[in-house]
Design a protein around this motif. Structure first.
Motif, PDB file in Angstrom:
ATOM      1  N   LEU A   1       0.874  -1.091  -0.124  1.00  0.00           N
ATOM      2  CA  LEU A   1      -0.120  -0.050   0.059  1.00  0.00           C
ATOM      3  C   LEU A   1       0.794   1.324   0.140  1.00  0.00           C
ATOM      4  CD1 LEU A   1      -2.720  -1.153   2.595  1.00  0.00           C
ATOM      5  CD2 LEU A   1      -2.965  -1.175   0.371  1.00  0.00           C
ATOM      6  N   ASP A   2       0.679   2.155  -0.981  1.00  0.00           N
ATOM      7  CA  ASP A   2       1.396   3.196  -1.195  1.00  0.00           C
ATOM      8  C   ASP A   2       0.790   4.646  -1.254  1.00  0.00           C
ATOM      9  OD1 ASP A   2       3.263   5.496  -1.739  1.00  0.00           O
ATOM     10  OD2 ASP A   2       4.031   4.408  -3.508  1.00  0.00           O
ATOM     11  N   PRO A   3       0.374   5.379  -0.157  1.00  0.00           N
ATOM     12  CA  PRO A   3      -0.403   6.344  -0.042  1.00  0.00           C
ATOM     13  C   PRO A   3      -0.243   7.316  -1.085  1.00  0.00           C
ATOM     14  CG  PRO A   3       0.380   6.046   2.073  1.00  0.00           C
ATOM     15  CD  PRO A   3       1.326   5.129   1.099  1.00  0.00           C
ATOM     16  N   SER A   4       1.234   7.515  -1.688  1.00  0.00           N
ATOM     17  CA  SER A   4       1.510   8.615  -2.590  1.00  0.00           C
ATOM     18  C   SER A   4       0.509   8.252  -3.881  1.00  0.00           C
ATOM     19  CB  SER A   4       2.797   8.780  -2.941  1.00  0.00           C
ATOM     20  OG  SER A   4       3.155   7.298  -3.413  1.00  0.00           O
ATOM     21  N   THR A   8      -3.658  11.921  -6.023  1.00  0.00           N
ATOM     22  CA  THR A   8      -4.307  12.556  -7.379  1.00  0.00           C
ATOM     23  C   THR A   8      -5.739  12.330  -7.270  1.00  0.00           C
ATOM     24  OG1 THR A   8      -3.822  10.608  -8.742  1.00  0.00           O
ATOM     25  CG2 THR A   8      -2.457  12.521  -8.891  1.00  0.00           C
ATOM     26  N   VAL A   9      -6.270  11.334  -6.100  1.00  0.00           N
ATOM     27  CA  VAL A   9      -7.586  11.264  -6.148  1.00  0.00           C
ATOM     28  C   VAL A   9      -8.586  12.638  -5.681  1.00  0.00           C
ATOM     29  CG1 VAL A   9      -9.459  10.149  -4.722  1.00  0.00           C
ATOM     30  CG2 VAL A   9      -7.461   8.762  -5.135  1.00  0.00           C
ATOM     31  N   SER A  10      -9.480  12.900  -6.432  1.00  0.00           N
ATOM     32  CA  SER A  10     -10.247  14.187  -6.335  1.00  0.00           C
ATOM     33  C   SER A  10     -10.711  14.386  -4.828  1.00  0.00           C
ATOM     34  CB  SER A  10     -11.309  14.169  -7.435  1.00  0.00           C
ATOM     35  OG  SER A  10     -12.440  13.303  -7.008  1.00  0.00           O
ATOM     36  N   ALA A  11     -11.161  15.443  -4.444  1.00  0.00           N
ATOM     37  CA  ALA A  11     -11.601  15.914  -3.153  1.00  0.00           C
ATOM     38  C   ALA A  11     -12.988  15.133  -3.038  1.00  0.00           C
ATOM     39  CB  ALA A  11     -11.675  17.349  -3.108  1.00  0.00           C
ATOM     40  N   TYR A  12     -13.723  15.246  -3.880  1.00  0.00           N
ATOM     41  CA  TYR A  12     -15.076  14.379  -4.083  1.00  0.00           C
ATOM     42  C   TYR A  12     -14.946  13.138  -3.948  1.00  0.00           C
ATOM     43  CZ  TYR A  12     -19.484  12.600  -5.574  1.00  0.00           C
ATOM     44  OH  TYR A  12     -20.664  12.103  -5.831  1.00  0.00           O
ATOM     45  N   GLN A  13     -13.947  12.458  -4.670  1.00  0.00           N
ATOM     46  CA  GLN A  13     -13.962  11.006  -4.424  1.00  0.00           C
ATOM     47  C   GLN A  13     -13.188  10.571  -3.031  1.00  0.00           C
ATOM     48  OE1 GLN A  13     -15.509   8.556  -5.794  1.00  0.00           O
ATOM     49  NE2 GLN A  13     -16.084   9.455  -7.839  1.00  0.00           N
ATOM     50  N   PRO A  62      -4.489  17.299  -0.712  1.00  0.00           N
ATOM     51  CA  PRO A  62      -4.336  16.068  -1.389  1.00  0.00           C
ATOM     52  C   PRO A  62      -3.121  15.106  -1.257  1.00  0.00           C
ATOM     53  CG  PRO A  62      -4.849  17.653  -3.113  1.00  0.00           C
ATOM     54  CD  PRO A  62      -4.941  18.485  -1.775  1.00  0.00           C
ATOM     55  N   ASP A  63      -2.118  16.001  -1.262  1.00  0.00           N
ATOM     56  CA  ASP A  63      -0.779  15.654  -1.311  1.00  0.00           C
ATOM     57  C   ASP A  63      -0.109  15.437   0.095  1.00  0.00           C
ATOM     58  OD1 ASP A  63      -0.227  18.279  -1.088  1.00  0.00           O
ATOM     59  OD2 ASP A  63       1.306  18.307  -2.381  1.00  0.00           O
ATOM     60  N   ASP A  64      -1.027  15.461   1.198  1.00  0.00           N
ATOM     61  CA  ASP A  64      -0.628  15.289   2.702  1.00  0.00           C
ATOM     62  C   ASP A  64      -0.468  13.810   2.912  1.00  0.00           C
ATOM     63  OD1 ASP A  64      -0.758  14.666   5.525  1.00  0.00           O
ATOM     64  OD2 ASP A  64      -1.110  17.133   5.742  1.00  0.00           O
TER      65      ASP A  64
END
Length: 215
Positions: A1-4, A8-13, A62-64
């Motif tokens: 599992l790589d959180p990075s 790029t997953v949208s705020a909505y998703q 999103p990149d936190d």
């Protein structure tokens, strides 16, 4: 599992997925009338608290990496089976939402976010109030001195505020262009033309009423 990989997953998703994480815990394990281990309930609450803490951060930034890593780990634990040990019941909100997605092709997690607070309000009674209040106190920071019923109502309000204000998900089916045209058919399909056995038993008529509460 790589959180990075999730940067790029949208705020909505991200918001919808976070609602889905919570719903898997609610639906399968936390809101249940079956005998349960308090240790597992405490772990479920910690996973829920993780989502409450980190989902708004991931939506805004999103990149936190810390936020994404905690959400990814929470999602893994919400689905790996450990938290459900010894439990067997209908995943009521998921059954209801699957019909929404089937008929209207909406995002699954968003549908769950809309349904869950209304479902909790519908099933709220003297029997279910203590567990709903426990969620409110231990996860959402509701005042523990409140009565079971008042604490449960505040818990539902706090969950709604989190989903619709802090995560920014639209709060009603009307917002998504959905009316009650197919609700009766959807309710029967959700119940498999029978009764859903869960936190409380629900008939197709009950499910149709919950759908209408979501408008």
């Amino acid at each position: 599992l790589d959180p990075s990989n999730t940067f790029t997953v949208s705020a909505y998703q991200t918001a919808s997925g976070s609602a889905d994480i919570m719903s898997h815990i609610f639906d399968v394990a936390y809101f249940s009338q079956q005998d349960e281990m308090d240790m597992l309930l405490r772990i479920q609450e910690e996973v829920l608290k993780t989502v409450v803490k980190y989902a708004p951060i991931a939506v805004k930034t999103p990149d936190d990496y810390e936020a994404r890593a905690n959400l990814m780990w929470a999602s893994s634990w919400a689905l790996n089976g450990f938290l459900y040990d010894g439990l067997s019941q209908a995943t009521v909100c998921h059954f209801m939402e699957h019909e929404l997605s089937a008929f209207y092709n909406i995002t699954h997690g968003h549908g769950l976010a809309i349904i869950t607070p209304r479902w909790l309000s519908y099933v709220l009674d003297e029997k279910t109030a203590p567990r709903i209040k426990r969620f409110g106190v231990n996860v959402m920071g509701v005042d523990a001195s409140l009565s079971a019923m008042d604490g449960a109502k505040e818990a539902i309000k706090a969950l709604s505020d989190f989903l619709f204000n802090k995560l920014g998900l639209k709060p009603t089916l009307t917002d998504l262009g959905i009316d009650e045209k197919h609700f009766a058919v959807m309710a029967k399909k959700a119940c498999r033309n029978d009764v859903l056995h869960g936190f409380t038993d629900l008939t197709p008529e009950d499910v149709e009423k919950i759908y209408k509460m979501c408008l």
